[in-house]
Scaffold this active site. Structure first.
Site, PDB file in Angstrom:
ATOM      1  N   PRO A 320     -20.568 -49.772  -2.721  1.00 38.58           N
ATOM      2  CA  PRO A 320     -20.417 -51.092  -3.319  1.00 38.58           C
ATOM      3  C   PRO A 320     -19.554 -51.149  -4.584  1.00 38.58           C
ATOM      4  CG  PRO A 320     -22.469 -50.122  -4.038  1.00 38.58           C
ATOM      5  CD  PRO A 320     -21.825 -49.125  -3.117  1.00 38.58           C
ATOM      6  N   SER A 321     -19.190 -49.991  -5.155  1.00 40.75           N
ATOM      7  CA  SER A 321     -18.595 -50.027  -6.494  1.00 40.75           C
ATOM      8  C   SER A 321     -17.090 -50.239  -6.442  1.00 40.75           C
ATOM      9  CB  SER A 321     -18.920 -48.735  -7.248  1.00 40.75           C
ATOM     10  OG  SER A 321     -18.162 -47.673  -6.713  1.00 40.75           O
ATOM     11  N   CYS A 322     -16.495 -50.547  -7.621  1.00 40.41           N
ATOM     12  CA  CYS A 322     -15.073 -50.875  -7.723  1.00 40.41           C
ATOM     13  C   CYS A 322     -14.224 -49.619  -7.903  1.00 40.41           C
ATOM     14  CB  CYS A 322     -14.843 -51.809  -8.892  1.00 40.41           C
ATOM     15  SG  CYS A 322     -15.778 -53.317  -8.728  1.00 40.41           S
ATOM     16  N   ASP A 323     -14.407 -48.647  -7.019  1.00 42.66           N
ATOM     17  CA  ASP A 323     -13.606 -47.433  -7.091  1.00 42.66           C
ATOM     18  C   ASP A 323     -13.369 -46.987  -5.658  1.00 42.66           C
ATOM     19  OD1 ASP A 323     -12.698 -44.746  -7.336  1.00 42.66           O
ATOM     20  OD2 ASP A 323     -13.595 -44.657  -9.328  1.00 42.66           O
ATOM     21  N   ASN A 361     -20.832 -49.122 -12.697  1.00 41.06           N
ATOM     22  CA  ASN A 361     -20.549 -50.542 -12.425  1.00 41.06           C
ATOM     23  C   ASN A 361     -21.779 -51.430 -12.669  1.00 41.06           C
ATOM     24  OD1 ASN A 361     -18.123 -51.122  -9.713  1.00 41.06           O
ATOM     25  ND2 ASN A 361     -17.845 -50.819 -11.877  1.00 41.06           N
TER      26      ASN A 361
END
Ligand SMILES: *Cc1c(COP(=O)(O)O)cnc(C)c1O
Length: 392
Positions: A320-323, A361
């Protein structure tokens, strides 16, 4: 660990992601090792899962513990585990940590270099030291070897140096690599270790301990040898190679195999999308939230609740994270019909999951629950449901 009705009920009622553990597996895993490796003393590698309930259970069963830092020592002390049950197995230690371990009474220290021996001799004088042999890490899914251990000649000279500096040159350790599938690797390592014992004996340095490390596998998608099969190989090799050592002490440091099959990581699908000709599924757990080992393509069995019999197709599965490194598998078979809210069970994920998890995050690390606490809740749940139907 199976996806039982309790697990399915909890998956619908607790906030995902979470790790659900069943301590009865840990108990069985402990006895499996005790029963199949002769005269062994178990040092559970705390880093695999340091949850206090797991550590306390193992303490009650009589286990000792492999620790890697002051933090782990303090955690165990706070759980009333005595320092005589701890071995400082990290070969890379801060002087402050060595001093601290020595001051509280830890007796065993690992090393694989001269400098580490000097640090131990200066700050934990007289301690029992064991030196780690390098293995190839072949046939393992998570090799540890390049970073740790050294060749047999070097191990011999490090132990000789330890003896010269007034330390108790105590033994030899190895680690065949985590999640190792090939029983022959334990035998090879024991043969190497025996060479060290033999050479040093001719110089009057009598080692007394062999440390078999970790590496025993957990069932995921490939077949694994049983603890009995690995134990049989170990017992035969020790008998053949080291029978000249009176009262040889045998240590083992299982991490993964003690807790892996005792847990299921429960996650939920929060997005499905199509990019070009690729289908993507996004879960609420990823490499920062429990599934860290998948960055090296460590493969878990994944069960999608209620859709096991559906036709499958290839997806990319991400967290789910922005990476973008938060991609679990580039290619994995999942049910064609998978969609928002579907529950994903990552089977046998009790080791090296929550221990690595972050709050990156601002997404919370998975909680840890124990099924023992919910058996009552489950019966209540079913009663409620029935009661509700009756009201209708
Ligand atoms: C991590 C570790 C272990 C445990 O290894 P597993 O493969 O998880 O069983 C054992 N010994 C040492 C020194 C370790 O660092």
């Amino acid at each position: 660990m199976q996806v039982t009705p309790v697990v399915r009920t909890l998956a619908r009622s607790l906030e995902t992601p979470f790790l659900l553990m069943d301590l009865s597996y840990v108990r069985n895993n402990y006895y499996d090792i005790i029963n199949h490796v002769n005269n062994v003393r178990v040092f559970y590698a705390v880093k695999a899962n340091s949850h206090p309930r797991i550590v306390s259970l193992l303490n009650t069963l009589g286990s000792s513990f492999d620790v890697a830092s002051r933090g782990e020592i303090d955690k165990l002390l706070s759980l009333n585990i005595t320092p005589d049950r701890m071995s400082f197995g990290n070969t890379i230690k801060k002087i402050e940590d060595i001093k601290y371990a020595h001051s509280v009474g830890v007796e065993y220290f690992a090393a694989d270099s001269e400098m580490e021996i000097e640090k131990i001799a200066a700050h934990a004088p007289g301690s029992k030291v064991y030196v780690r042999i390098m293995t190839t890490g072949s046939d393992s899914d998570w090799p540890l070897s390049k970073k740790f251990g050294t060749d047999v000649e070097h191990v011999i000279s490090i132990l000789r140096y330890a003896d010269n500096l007034g330390l108790d040159a105590y033994g030899v350790s190895f680690h065949v690599g985590s999640q190792n599938y090939n029983v022959a690797n334990w035998e090879k390592a024991i043969i190497e270790a025996a060479k060290v014992f033999k050479v040093l004996r001719t110089e009057g340095i009598n080692l007394r301990m062999i440390n078999l490390g970790g590496g025993m596998p957990v069932k995921h998608i490939k077949e694994i040898p049983s603890v009995k099969e690995i134990g049989d190989v170990i017992n035969r090799a020790i008998e053949r190679e080291l029978s000249f050592v009176p009262n040889l002490e045998v240590f083992i440091e299982p991490g993964r195999s003690m807790v892996g099959n005792a847990g299921i990581l429960v996650s939920q699908v929060i997005l499905r999308s199509r990019k070009g000709n690729e289908d993507w599924v996004y879960a609420d757990a990823g490499v920062f939230h429990g599934l860290t080992e998948t960055i090296e393509n460590f493969r878990y069995e994944i069960i999608v609740d209620g859709k096991q019999d559906d036709k499958k197709e290839i997806f990319t599965l991400a967290g789910p994270s922005c990476d973008s490194i938060d991609t679990i598998y580039e290619k994995v078979e999942l049910p064609k019909t998978i969609g928002y809210g579907d529950i994903l069970y990552f089977i046998n994920a009790g080791a090296y999951t929550t221990e690595y998890a972050t709050n990156f995050n601002g997404i919370k690390a998975p909680g840890v629950y124990f099924v023992e606490d919910f058996t009552l809740a489950e019966s209540e749940f079913f009663q409620d449901e029935k009661g509700f139907e009756q009201d209708l």
